[in-house]
Write a protein that holds these residues in place. Structure first.
Motif, PDB file in Angstrom:
ATOM      1  N   VAL A  76       0.842  -1.202   0.000  1.00  0.00           N
ATOM      2  CA  VAL A  76       0.000   0.000   0.000  1.00  0.00           C
ATOM      3  C   VAL A  76       0.878   1.254   0.000  1.00  0.00           C
ATOM      4  O   VAL A  76       0.650   2.200  -0.758  1.00  0.00           O
ATOM      5  CB  VAL A  76      -0.973  -0.002   1.204  1.00  0.00           C
ATOM      6  N   THR A  77       1.901   1.248   0.836  1.00  0.00           N
ATOM      7  CA  THR A  77       2.800   2.405   0.912  1.00  0.00           C
ATOM      8  C   THR A  77       3.557   2.579  -0.396  1.00  0.00           C
ATOM      9  O   THR A  77       3.720   3.704  -0.886  1.00  0.00           O
ATOM     10  CB  THR A  77       3.778   2.247   2.087  1.00  0.00           C
ATOM     11  N   ALA A  78       4.022   1.491  -1.001  1.00  0.00           N
ATOM     12  CA  ALA A  78       4.736   1.568  -2.280  1.00  0.00           C
ATOM     13  C   ALA A  78       3.841   2.156  -3.370  1.00  0.00           C
ATOM     14  O   ALA A  78       4.302   2.958  -4.192  1.00  0.00           O
ATOM     15  CB  ALA A  78       5.251   0.193  -2.682  1.00  0.00           C
ATOM     16  N   ASP A  79       2.564   1.796  -3.357  1.00  0.00           N
ATOM     17  CA  ASP A  79       1.616   2.374  -4.320  1.00  0.00           C
ATOM     18  C   ASP A  79       1.457   3.878  -4.096  1.00  0.00           C
ATOM     19  O   ASP A  79       1.443   4.655  -5.053  1.00  0.00           O
ATOM     20  CB  ASP A  79       0.250   1.694  -4.209  1.00  0.00           C
ATOM     21  N   ARG A  80       1.354   4.299  -2.838  1.00  0.00           N
ATOM     22  CA  ARG A  80       1.200   5.722  -2.527  1.00  0.00           C
ATOM     23  C   ARG A  80       2.427   6.512  -2.970  1.00  0.00           C
ATOM     24  O   ARG A  80       2.303   7.633  -3.472  1.00  0.00           O
ATOM     25  CB  ARG A  80       0.960   5.920  -1.029  1.00  0.00           C
ATOM     26  N   ILE A  81       3.605   5.919  -2.787  1.00  0.00           N
ATOM     27  CA  ILE A  81       4.845   6.581  -3.203  1.00  0.00           C
ATOM     28  C   ILE A  81       4.858   6.741  -4.723  1.00  0.00           C
ATOM     29  O   ILE A  81       5.168   7.810  -5.245  1.00  0.00           O
ATOM     30  CB  ILE A  81       6.062   5.772  -2.713  1.00  0.00           C
ATOM     31  N   ALA A  82       4.513   5.687  -5.440  1.00  0.00           N
ATOM     32  CA  ALA A  82       4.524   5.724  -6.902  1.00  0.00           C
ATOM     33  C   ALA A  82       3.546   6.751  -7.447  1.00  0.00           C
ATOM     34  O   ALA A  82       3.793   7.352  -8.499  1.00  0.00           O
ATOM     35  CB  ALA A  82       4.219   4.336  -7.466  1.00  0.00           C
ATOM     36  N   PRO A  87       9.722   6.216  -8.801  1.00  0.00           N
ATOM     37  CA  PRO A  87       9.631   4.772  -9.020  1.00  0.00           C
ATOM     38  C   PRO A  87       9.032   4.055  -7.812  1.00  0.00           C
ATOM     39  O   PRO A  87       9.223   4.472  -6.660  1.00  0.00           O
ATOM     40  CB  PRO A  87      11.093   4.348  -9.227  1.00  0.00           C
ATOM     41  N   ARG A  88       8.302   2.983  -8.082  1.00  0.00           N
ATOM     42  CA  ARG A  88       7.725   2.165  -7.009  1.00  0.00           C
ATOM     43  C   ARG A  88       8.854   1.506  -6.229  1.00  0.00           C
ATOM     44  O   ARG A  88       9.885   1.143  -6.794  1.00  0.00           O
ATOM     45  CB  ARG A  88       6.820   1.090  -7.611  1.00  0.00           C
ATOM     46  N   ALA A  89       8.699   1.384  -4.934  1.00  0.00           N
ATOM     47  CA  ALA A  89       9.695   0.731  -4.089  1.00  0.00           C
ATOM     48  C   ALA A  89       9.975  -0.678  -4.605  1.00  0.00           C
ATOM     49  O   ALA A  89       9.076  -1.350  -5.102  1.00  0.00           O
ATOM     50  CB  ALA A  89       9.190   0.677  -2.648  1.00  0.00           C
ATOM     51  N   GLU A 100      12.672  -4.651   4.015  1.00  0.00           N
ATOM     52  CA  GLU A 100      12.307  -5.415   2.829  1.00  0.00           C
ATOM     53  C   GLU A 100      12.444  -4.638   1.518  1.00  0.00           C
ATOM     54  O   GLU A 100      12.721  -5.211   0.483  1.00  0.00           O
ATOM     55  CB  GLU A 100      10.852  -5.886   2.932  1.00  0.00           C
ATOM     56  N   TYR A 101      12.198  -3.327   1.547  1.00  0.00           N
ATOM     57  CA  TYR A 101      12.117  -2.562   0.310  1.00  0.00           C
ATOM     58  C   TYR A 101      12.918  -1.271   0.379  1.00  0.00           C
ATOM     59  O   TYR A 101      13.066  -0.679   1.440  1.00  0.00           O
ATOM     60  CB  TYR A 101      10.653  -2.217  -0.015  1.00  0.00           C
ATOM     61  N   ARG A 102      13.402  -0.834  -0.780  1.00  0.00           N
ATOM     62  CA  ARG A 102      14.113   0.433  -0.925  1.00  0.00           C
ATOM     63  C   ARG A 102      13.292   1.315  -1.853  1.00  0.00           C
ATOM     64  O   ARG A 102      12.753   0.864  -2.857  1.00  0.00           O
ATOM     65  CB  ARG A 102      15.499   0.157  -1.516  1.00  0.00           C
ATOM     66  N   ALA A 103      13.220   2.608  -1.512  1.00  0.00           N
ATOM     67  CA  ALA A 103      12.496   3.583  -2.325  1.00  0.00           C
ATOM     68  C   ALA A 103      13.346   4.850  -2.422  1.00  0.00           C
ATOM     69  O   ALA A 103      14.362   4.968  -1.737  1.00  0.00           O
ATOM     70  CB  ALA A 103      11.140   3.892  -1.688  1.00  0.00           C
ATOM     71  N   ILE A 104      12.916   5.780  -3.271  1.00  0.00           N
ATOM     72  CA  ILE A 104      13.584   7.078  -3.360  1.00  0.00           C
ATOM     73  C   ILE A 104      12.540   8.176  -3.317  1.00  0.00           C
ATOM     74  O   ILE A 104      11.403   7.992  -3.748  1.00  0.00           O
ATOM     75  CB  ILE A 104      14.450   7.218  -4.629  1.00  0.00           C
TER      76      ILE A 104
END
Length: 125
Positions: A76-82, A87-89, A100-104
């Motif tokens: 859910v958080t990765a979708d909100r970031i995208a 880019p998606r986490a 578990e995941y890396r994002a920018i």
């Protein structure tokens, strides 16, 4: 938890043991993990500090490296970031069990996302 919580900061350092000793002895932090490469991981009981040993064959300079958020649901958080146009986490390519995941963010700063927290499995937050 209703919103992401900042729980983790990471610095690349030239002497991880010396730095860990400083934070342990002078500020009362507890070392909870050490990597074979000499990186040390400490906690004050709420925020964790990763002291990543700089490698001569690496391409990362010393200093601030990334921070991390504990979230209820990584997808859910990765979708909100995208949705913000970044880019998606993605799953982290590491054997460390802390995130578990890396994002920018929009300016390219790295941050981690974790649903289980930033301590090794089996150690309670």
């Amino acid at each position: 938890m209703t919103r992401p919580r900042l729980r983790h900061l990471a610095f690349v350092v030239q002497d991880a043991k010396r730095m860990a000793d400083f934070y342990r002895d002078r500020l009362g932090m507890e070392v909870f993990h050490q990597d074979p490469d000499g990186s040390h991981f400490l906690t004050d009981g709420y925020v964790n500090l990763a002291l990543i040993q700089q490698r001569l064959d690496g391409d990362v300079a010393t200093g601030f490296n990334h921070f991390g958020f504990e979230v209820e649901d990584v997808d859910v958080t990765a979708d909100r970031i995208a949705e913000a146009g970044v880019p998606r986490a993605v799953a982290r390519a590491t054997d460390r069990p802390f995130a578990e995941y890396r994002a920018i963010d929009p300016e390219g700063n790295w941050f981690d996302l974790s649903a289980h927290g930033f301590l090794p499995p089996g150690i309670a937050d």
